[in-house]
Design a protein around this motif. Structure first.
Motif, PDB file in Angstrom:
ATOM      1  N   VAL A 103       0.713  -1.065   0.040  1.00 60.49           N
ATOM      2  CA  VAL A 103       0.020  -0.122   0.033  1.00 60.49           C
ATOM      3  C   VAL A 103       0.930   1.211   0.079  1.00 60.49           C
ATOM      4  N   GLY A 104       1.997   1.210   0.824  1.00 62.90           N
ATOM      5  CA  GLY A 104       2.753   2.468   0.940  1.00 62.90           C
ATOM      6  C   GLY A 104       3.304   2.874  -0.369  1.00 62.90           C
ATOM      7  N   SER A 105       3.510   4.053  -0.785  1.00 64.67           N
ATOM      8  CA  SER A 105       4.195   4.538  -1.940  1.00 64.67           C
ATOM      9  C   SER A 105       4.377   6.047  -1.807  1.00 64.67           C
ATOM     10  N   MET A 106       5.232   6.512  -2.759  1.00 59.85           N
ATOM     11  CA  MET A 106       5.358   8.276  -2.727  1.00 59.85           C
ATOM     12  C   MET A 106       4.221   8.687  -3.186  1.00 59.85           C
ATOM     13  N   PRO A 107       3.567   9.606  -2.604  1.00 53.74           N
ATOM     14  CA  PRO A 107       2.457  10.344  -3.212  1.00 53.74           C
ATOM     15  C   PRO A 107       3.014  11.453  -4.201  1.00 53.74           C
ATOM     16  N   ARG A 108       2.040  11.732  -5.067  1.00 48.67           N
ATOM     17  CA  ARG A 108       2.185  12.864  -5.921  1.00 48.67           C
ATOM     18  C   ARG A 108       2.343  14.245  -5.231  1.00 48.67           C
ATOM     19  N   ARG A 109       3.173  14.866  -5.189  1.00 50.75           N
ATOM     20  CA  ARG A 109       2.959  16.124  -4.497  1.00 50.75           C
ATOM     21  C   ARG A 109       2.711  17.458  -5.730  1.00 50.75           C
ATOM     22  N   GLU A 110       2.395  18.569  -4.867  1.00 46.74           N
ATOM     23  CA  GLU A 110       2.146  19.844  -5.906  1.00 46.74           C
ATOM     24  C   GLU A 110       3.582  20.100  -6.742  1.00 46.74           C
ATOM     25  N   GLY A 111       3.398  20.144  -7.794  1.00 46.16           N
ATOM     26  CA  GLY A 111       4.650  20.605  -8.563  1.00 46.16           C
ATOM     27  C   GLY A 111       5.479  19.476  -9.247  1.00 46.16           C
ATOM     28  N   MET A 112       5.378  18.325  -8.672  1.00 45.35           N
ATOM     29  CA  MET A 112       6.130  17.016  -9.088  1.00 45.35           C
ATOM     30  C   MET A 112       5.709  16.492 -10.308  1.00 45.35           C
ATOM     31  N   GLU A 113       6.688  16.315 -11.334  1.00 41.62           N
ATOM     32  CA  GLU A 113       6.601  15.711 -12.490  1.00 41.62           C
ATOM     33  C   GLU A 113       6.240  14.276 -12.556  1.00 41.62           C
ATOM     34  N   ARG A 114       5.683  13.717 -13.459  1.00 39.00           N
ATOM     35  CA  ARG A 114       5.313  12.175 -13.133  1.00 39.00           C
ATOM     36  C   ARG A 114       6.600  11.588 -13.178  1.00 39.00           C
ATOM     37  N   LYS A 115       7.925  11.966 -14.117  1.00 38.85           N
ATOM     38  CA  LYS A 115       9.081  11.343 -13.884  1.00 38.85           C
ATOM     39  C   LYS A 115       9.744  11.232 -12.504  1.00 38.85           C
ATOM     40  N   ASP A 116       9.553  12.436 -11.646  1.00 42.43           N
ATOM     41  CA  ASP A 116       9.852  12.508 -10.443  1.00 42.43           C
ATOM     42  C   ASP A 116       9.244  11.508  -9.466  1.00 42.43           C
ATOM     43  N   LEU A 117       7.827  11.503  -9.731  1.00 43.03           N
ATOM     44  CA  LEU A 117       7.144  10.316  -9.258  1.00 43.03           C
ATOM     45  C   LEU A 117       7.594   9.096  -9.235  1.00 43.03           C
ATOM     46  N   LEU A 118       7.959   8.718 -10.276  1.00 40.87           N
ATOM     47  CA  LEU A 118       8.240   7.500 -10.855  1.00 40.87           C
ATOM     48  C   LEU A 118       9.531   7.131 -10.260  1.00 40.87           C
ATOM     49  N   ALA A 119      10.332   7.852 -10.334  1.00 42.17           N
ATOM     50  CA  ALA A 119      11.807   7.790  -9.789  1.00 42.17           C
ATOM     51  C   ALA A 119      11.801   7.758  -8.187  1.00 42.17           C
ATOM     52  N   ALA A 120      10.972   8.261  -7.523  1.00 43.95           N
ATOM     53  CA  ALA A 120      10.622   8.108  -6.103  1.00 43.95           C
ATOM     54  C   ALA A 120      10.081   6.833  -5.821  1.00 43.95           C
ATOM     55  N   ASN A 121       9.206   6.311  -6.617  1.00 43.78           N
ATOM     56  CA  ASN A 121       8.674   4.956  -6.283  1.00 43.78           C
ATOM     57  C   ASN A 121       9.437   3.911  -6.549  1.00 43.78           C
TER      58      ASN A 121
END
Length: 327
Positions: free
Chosen positions: A88-106
């Motif tokens: 269940v746990g993952s890095m949520p998308r934060r304001e101003g975050m690009e999709r590639k940044d979200l993918l990299a964090a996860n």
């Protein structure tokens, strides 16, 4: 009552989805009312205090089926001998975050958890990835869990989308939601998903279908955002219920068509190879193995929508795999 206690892992244990999911699992609604479970909780160190509060509540519930509770911030301890895992746990998308940044964090999270599955989990462990972007998180997890955990054992949740679509069909048809069957979610758990009601039935009879309704499709695609706008929080209760539904059917089997994000080998409905793609499946109760339902008719509009969502998954895969090399 079964003698063996199933070891069930729930990550992101201090979060809202886990808080709704834990009692559903603990009271036997997922694995059965005679199946004991060991509840294993994992979260990051800053959330250890909150997680311990959750443990206190589980104890205070006095669930008859819970034989043990393990709460940890250590992946080796959490994944040891796990039979079923809700990631269940993952890095949520934060304001101003690009999709590639979200993918990299996860990628960092699910690369690590894939390795933990390979190192410590039961070889037949069944895994459901709930944390978004769920499909691509599941793919990355499967890359690093292999070869010990086969890719077919790591799935992504699109049951929430199916439940949302089924409920809307029931409301429109003015019939009980339990009577609506064969609502299908294709592709990615994202705004490109394709909710398909062309095969939907109610009370065993096929519902009238005159074409794909873009308004309906958009409603399902944007339902999560609508809940956030109204509630000021994400859809935790319905996500937990969907996760429980997904794992319940995987464990007990179903003759009805359900939607699951599963590994695509490129041989079904033109979906790309080597992505986690939501297909209609049925599940054998004896083997606990799902099978993609072939032979469903797709019109040109449906084929185009599958193409779009498949292309998005390929793009996400490329970005995520690039991030694994940079990590």
């Amino acid at each position: 009552m079964s003698e063996k206690s199933l070891r069930v892992l729930i990550t992101g244990a201090a979060g809202q989805i886990a808080y709704s999911l834990i009692p559903i699992v603990a009271r036997g609604d997922v694995f059965g009312r005679d199946q004991p479970v060991t509840i294993v909780l994992l979260d990051i160190p800053p959330m250890a205090g909150v997680m311990n509060g959750v443990v206190m509540e589980i104890i205070d519930c006095a669930f008859p089926l819970v034989t043990d509770i393990v709460a940890t911030t250590n992946e080796a301890e959490a994944f040891k001998n796990v039979d079923y895992a809700f990631l269940v746990g993952s890095m949520p998308r934060r304001e101003g975050m690009e999709r590639k940044d979200l993918l990299a964090a996860n990628v960092k999270i699910f690369k690590s958890q894939g390795k933990a599955l390979a190192a410590y989990a039961n070889p037949d462990c069944k895994v459901l990835v709930v944390g978004n972007p769920a499909n691509t998180n599941a793919l990355i997890c499967s890359k690093f869990a292999a070869p010990k955990i086969p890719p077919q054992n790591i799935t992504a949740m699109t049951r929430l989308d199916q439940n949302r679509a089924t409920a809307q069909v029931a409301l429109k048809a003015k019939c009980p939601v339990r009577e609506v069957k064969n609502v299908i979610i294709w592709g990615n758990h994202s705004s490109t998903q394709f909710p398909d009601i062309s095969n939907a039935t109610c009370c065993g009879k096929k519902l009238p279908f005159t074409g794909h309704d873009q308004s309906f499709i958009s409603t399902i695609q944007k339902r999560g955002a609508a809940v956030i706008a109204a509630r000021k929080l994400s859809s935790a209760m319905s996500a937990a219920k969907a996760a429980a539904d997904h794992m319940h059917d995987w464990y007990h089997g179903t003759f009805d068509i359900v939607s699951m994000g599963v590994y695509s080998d490129g041989s079904h409905y033109g979906a790309p190879k080597d992505v986690i793609f939501s297909f209609p499946v049925t599940i054998c109760s004896k083997t606990k193995q799902y099978k993609i339902v072939d032979g469903l008719a797709l019109d040109d509009q449906a084929k185009q929508k599958l193409l779009i969502t498949g292309q998005e998954l390929e793009e996400e895969r490329s970005e995520a795999l690039a991030a694994t090399l940079a990590d």
